[in-house]
Every structure is written in structure tokens, then in C-alpha cells.
Design an enzyme around this catalytic site. Structure first.
Site, PDB file in Angstrom:
ATOM      1  CG  ASP A 159      -0.238  -0.266   2.529  1.00  0.00           C
ATOM      2  OD1 ASP A 159       0.856  -0.856   2.534  1.00  0.00           O
ATOM      3  OD2 ASP A 159      -0.786   0.137   3.565  1.00  0.00           O
ATOM      4  CD  GLU A 190       7.129   2.356   6.802  1.00  0.00           C
ATOM      5  OE1 GLU A 190       6.055   1.753   6.736  1.00  0.00           O
ATOM      6  OE2 GLU A 190       7.223   3.602   6.728  1.00  0.00           O
TER       7      GLU A 190
END
Length: 621
Positions: free
Chosen positions: A364, A559
Site C-alpha cells: 500500500d 521503515e
């Protein structure tokens, strides 16, 4: 040598001299002298030089400060420590602890401070039928003013989930009894700002936990996977109310296999989890018309109504501004009314079926799946389910003498699952393999053609052991170079996004961004087919990037990375979790931590030394 240091005074002096941009870190972006004379209470002194050593000193002082003492003993060896050893040690001994959570009396304290909760009440939802958990939390509610505990109905419809948007909350997970006390079964969150357990993140995190001998935490993840399947019907995107209609990439059997390789749970543990994995396979993935398509392959297909609740205001402006004029509304007003279903647009609802399904895929977002995801037999989901089938066959053969009693009147042999896997493999190679381009492509079953977009999941069949030796050779020799960048593989090739409108949103799972799960699955796939030199190179590239950024940026473990600039400085969609902290990160980022520990188990000693010396991969390969 240890130095006795006055903590507050030294931090103040160090930051005043070296933190020239005022972000409470010492990085290569600061323009101080990069030299600091450390004097201790006993008259000892040492010159601390360079960004890396100065930031290490700041980190150690920050950790010491948490002990509420005036002075600290700082070991000079920790300031000058080999960066690889330091990063790996911090992951094992500090970061996993910083990411560990529970949903219980202690965990609720964190939830009450959750910045995702804007209501006066903090809602905690308990599944139907789990009376022990409901009773536990109702007693907690009685002594916790802001907490509101709600037991959900037996049947959780998309309409019910939509109604919860007015009172969003966290979902209960498994409890355990230890020493006659009830507590939550622990799990590990992706990053420090999270309090919920995420689906596929948890699998990659568990790989790191097992390497670091955090066996109980890995077992806790498996137990919470099982709880979610048993009580919510699926492994959730995350345990929040607005994710109840959305699952995640299936990696449960891979976790079971990994746990068995590292520990020795009893046969009852294996039986319990195998039964639940089969249940998930059958009920989540193999119901026709949902995530199973007529050609025998699978797709991601999330339920849910309208706009995904979790996204920030303005995220969908590129789409919503096309519809707002139809209702004589500004984009902002239309967004609000559409989210709350005051305005219903059937065409836009169809778009969001694909969007929710894309979020279910874990990717996503990516241009590969925007507006089309629910129409695709993706390489990723079918590779993962092929591995489910072969994993289940392996477990039945090894632990249950080739016959597994699923119910009283239903048993399975390993041959049954191998037959399903063989059929899936044939279909993947028939519909998804493209010999001209030498890669696997998602298959559009609606239009009966391949969906051309070269993305990192093209390497999943290596990980799942679907590819023939000839296909593997093509993937590694012909296709991998199209993805390879200085610090690893990108989420897609540059060519695949060449036709995207320059004003369109930058999608974080596409080129030029690099993600830990893509690297980890690639490495394992290369090793499966004995491409050992290529595996060494790809591991080195990724670990070099993590190490280089940690050395230059005060220990930052982010991340994701922008591989075009070999940096954590990301300007796409959701920013970059793990980069915002003062003085020291105490969490890193879950799957990034895991990729570092996993990569070090693969990397040969001579390359580990070069990694410690931060030798540029372009000078090696």
C-alpha cells in the site's frame, strides 16, 4: 576504559557544539567541529571524533539518563564499537523490547495515550464468544475511566464495521495465565508509534526474533495469529476496528516452520496451529467468488465499504477531486460526506474495492495494483499459497505419519496438499510466467491477459520453490539486474512506472523504494536455487545501506529506503516511520531489524569485515 560522566551537562555541551540543525541528533547534516573532548570526574579525557562516535556518545548518555541518575559510566569501547556489531547488538538487546506490546491492563495504558484515538473514550472491542477475555476487560473498564469495552456480534458484516468508524478502537488479542495472573500474549509492533499488531510485518519480525533467541515473542506472534483466525475469521491487516474486513499476505505456515526449526514445541502445539492454518486456508482463501477465482488461482479481495478509514485527510485527493464537482462540493467536503456515507457513488465504491484489496496485499500503495487489484491473480498471493500447500504437506508427513486428523470425520494426507500445490504451480506457470521478458506477471482474469508491470514479487516463486531451474536462471541472470540498485532491489523496475503521469502520487512500493520483505524473500529464493554468490551480493548491498545510514544518521533504522539516493529521506505517501526520535532510537523498525539479523546469518566473514569498514558495494560487485 570507562568514564564517569555528568549526564545532563555533557548532553547539553555536546548538542550545543555538534547539533547545529537542532534536531536532537548528531548526523552528517550537522556542521559542528565533529570533535569533542570527553572529560570525566576522575580527570580522564578522550577525544571523540566523527559523526559516528559523537552520535554513539549521545545515544549512550540518553540511555543512561533514563536511569534517573546524575552520573553515568560510559564505556569508551561502546563509543568506538564496530558499527555492524553495535547495530546488531542494539537490535537484539534494546529494539525488540522497545517494540513489544500486549493488550492487557498494562498495554491499555499505552492505548489510552494513543494518538490515533480522538474520541473521549478509548474503545476496546472483544470478539463474540470469548467470555473470559470479555470478563477480564470489563473488570478493567470498571477501574479505567476512559476505557469502553464492547463485545462484538457473532457475524461481523461490512455494514457493522462501517458503523464503528464513529467509535474506532483496538481489538482484543490472546490472553494467557502465568503464575496465576492473566496477561496479554505479547507481540511486536512494526515501529515505535504503533500499538497494534500488523499481519505480514509480524512474520518478518518473527524471523528476526527467532535469530535473536527471543523464542517466547515469536511463539506469541503465532498465538496471536491463531487467535485472530479463530475469533475474527482471518489474520488481520492489524487489530483495529477498521481492519476487520481486511486480511494480509498469508505467512502463518512459514512462521510455524520457522518456529519448529528454532525451538521444540510439543506435538499438541503443532496440531493446534496446523488445524488453524488449514482453517484459514479454506475459509479465507478458498471460498469461490471471494478470494478464489474461477481459474483456480487466488486474488486479494478485501470487503469493506467506501473510503478506507485509516488514511489521512487528503490522501485520495487525486481521485476525489474527479468526483466532487458532480455533487457541487469542494474536494474536502466531498471527502467528509463520502467517508460518512452521506454521499454514495457506486463508481467510486468500485475503485475503493480495488484500493482496499491493494492494502490487503501489504503493498500500500503501488501503481501495479491501483484501480485493478481485485481483478488480478497476483504472483505474490499465489506464491504464498503454494508455499502454504507444500508447508502443510511437509508438516503432515513429518509430524503426523502422513495422516492428519482435521476433524473426527475429516483427515488429510500430505499427497492431498502436494496435489493442490502441483495444480497451482502449473497454473502460475501457465498464466503468470512471461518467457519473453523473463519474469512472472500478475494475471488479469477479468480481461484474460497478463498485467504488465515488473515488480519485486516476480522473485517470490524462487522463495516458494515454484520456478524450474531454467526459470530461476532467467530470473537471476536476466531479470534481477533490472531491479538491482546500489542498496538492494527496488519495489519495481524504473521502466514499469515510466508511463505514470508526473502529477500522480508517488507510490511507496514502486521504484525507487526498497523494502525489507522484498530483500529477505529474494535472499532466501537465491539460496533455494544455489545462487550463493548472488545471495552474498544482494545481502551485502542491503546491509551496507542500513549500516551506512545508521552510521551517518545517529543510529536511524527506518521503515524503508529511497534506493536512488541510498537514503532514508523519503518523500512519498506516508513518510518514513523510524526516523523521528530524540537522541536515540529505542525501536528501530521491525522488519528492517529482522532483515539485518537475517542478512548477517547469510553473509560470509570476509564480507562482514568489509561491511564493518563500510566498503561501497559498487567497489565490490
Amino acid at each position: 576504559m570507562k568514564f564517569k560522566i555528568h549526564i545532563a551537562q555533557t548532553i547539553e555541551k555536546l548538542l550545543d557544539q555538534e547539533d547545529t540543525d537542532g534536531d536532537k541528533k548528531i548526523t552528517i547534516d550537522d556542521h559542528g567541529p565533529k570533535k569533542f573532548l570527553l572529560n570525566d570526574e576522575n580527570g580522564n579525557s578522550a577525544l571523540i571524533e566523527g559523526t559516528y562516535q559523537l552520535s554513539n556518545l549521545l545515544q549512550e548518555l540518553a540511555l543512561a539518563k533514563k536511569n534517573n541518575t546524575e552520573f553515568a559510566e560510559i564505556d569508551l569501547n561502546e563509543i568506538t564499537e564496530d558499527p555492524v556489531k553495535r547495530i546488531s547488538g542494539k537490535i537484539k538487546n534494546l529494539y525488540w523490547k522497545g517494540l513489544t506490546r500486549t493488550i492487557d491492563a498494562d498495554g491499555v495504558k499505552k492505548i489510552l495515550e494513543d494518538n490515533k484515538i480522538e474520541n473521549e473514550l478509548a474503545y476496546l472491542y472483544v470478539p463474540f464468544g470469548d467470555e473470559i477475555v470479555f470478563d477480564y476487560f470489563k473488570k478493567l473498564e470498571a477501574v479505567t475511566p476512559k476505557l469502553k469495552v464492547v463485545q462484538m456480534p457473532k457475524n461481523i458484516s461490512p455494514e457493522y464495521v462501517l458503523s464503528l468508524n464513529k467509535k474506532p478502537g483496538i481489538l482484543a488479542l490472546a490472553l494467557q495465565i502465568k503464575n496465576n495472573e492473566i496477561s496479554g500474549v505479547p507481540f511486536v509492533v512494526p515501529g515505535g508509534r504503533f500499538n497494534e499488531m500488523y499481519g505480514w510485518d509480524s512474520y518478518f519480525i518473527a524471523k528476526g526474533l527467532l535469530i535473536d533467541d527471543k523464542i517466547e515473542l515469536a511463539l506469541g506472534i503465532a498465538e496471536n495469529f491463531k487467535y485472530q483466525i479463530d475469533h475474527y475469521g482471518k489474520i488481520l491487516n492489524a487489530n483495529r476496528s477498521y481492519y476487520l474486513t481486511r486480511t494480509q499476505p498469508p505467512l502463518y505456515t512459514s512462521l510455524i516452520i520457522d518456529v519448529l526449526e528454532k525451538s521444540n514445541p510439543d506435538i499438541f502445539w503443532i496440531e493446534r496451529h496446523l488445524k488453524t492454518a488449514i482453517k484459514e486456508y479454506q475459509t479465507v482463501w478458498m471460498e469461490e467468488g471471494k478470494r478464489l477465482t474461477a481459474n483456480g488461482l487466488n486474488r486479494y479481495k478485501a470487503e469493506g465499504i467506501g473510503l478506507p478509514f485509516e488514511v489521512e485527510e487528503g490522501h485520495f485527493d487525486d481521485i476525489l477531486e474527479q468526483y466532487a464537482p458532480k455533487y457541487n462540493l469542494s474536494t474536502r467536503d466531498f471527502e467528509k460526506k463520502y467517508l460518512e456515507r452521506e454521499v454514495i457513488d457506486a463508481e467510486l465504491d468500485k475503485y475503493f474495492i480495488h484500493d482496499r484489496s491493494m492494502r490487503e496485499s501489504g503493498h500500500d500503495t503501488t501503481n501495479r495494483l491501483v484501480g485493478v487489484c481485485a481483478n488480478l491473480n497476483t504472483v505474490a498471493i499465489n506464491s504464498l499459497l503454494y508455499k502454504y500447500e507444500t508447508d502443510i504437506a511437509f508438516l503432515i508427513k513429518k509430524y503426523f505419519k502422513n495422516e492428519f486428523q482435521y476433524f473426527e470425520d475429516k483427515s488429510f494426507s500430505s499427497e492431498y496438499w502436494l496435489s493442490k500445490a502441483a495444480s497451482r504451480k502449473d497454473k502460475i506457470n501457465e498464466l503468470c510466467w512471461n518467457p519473453e521478458y523473463g519474469c512472472y506477471l500478475d494475471y488479469d482474469f477479468v480481461n484474460e491477459k497478463q498485467h504488465f508491470f515488473e515488480a519485486a514479487p516476480t522473485f517470490y516463486p524462487l522463495w516458494a520453490k515454484i520456478s524450474t531451474p531454467e526459470q530461476a536462471e532467467i530470473l537471476v541472470k536476466k531479470t534481477l539486474p533490472r531491479f538491482k540498485m546500489k542498496g538492494g532491489i527496488a519495489g519495481s523496475t524504473k521502466e514499469s512506472i515510466a508511463g505514470v503521469d508526473e502529477n500522480a502520487p508517488i507510490r511507496q512500493w514502486d521504484y525507487p523504494f526498497g523494502w525489507a520483505p522484498h530483500q529477505m524473500l529474494l535472499w532466501e529464493g537465491l539460496l533455494n536455487y544455489n545462487f550463493n554468490e548472488e545471495a552474498q551480493e544482494m545481502v551485502y548491498r542491503w546491509l551496507w545501506l542500513i549500516t551506512r545510514n545508521a552510521v551517518d544518521y545517529n543510529g536511524t533504522i527506518p521503515e524503508k529506503f529511497d534506493l536512488s539516493i541510498s537514503s532514508h529521506k523519503i518523500f512519498a505517501e506516508y513518510g518514513n516511520v523510524g526516523t523521528e526520535f530524540d537522541f536515540i532510537t529505542e525501536e528501530g523498525f521491525g522488519w528492517m531489524n529482522a532483515s539485518y539479523q537475517y542478512g548477517l546469518t547469510i553473509l560470509e566473514d570476509d564480507l562482514k569485515q568489509k561491511l564493518s569498514d563500510l566498503v561501497d558495494p559498487e567497489d565490490l560487485f
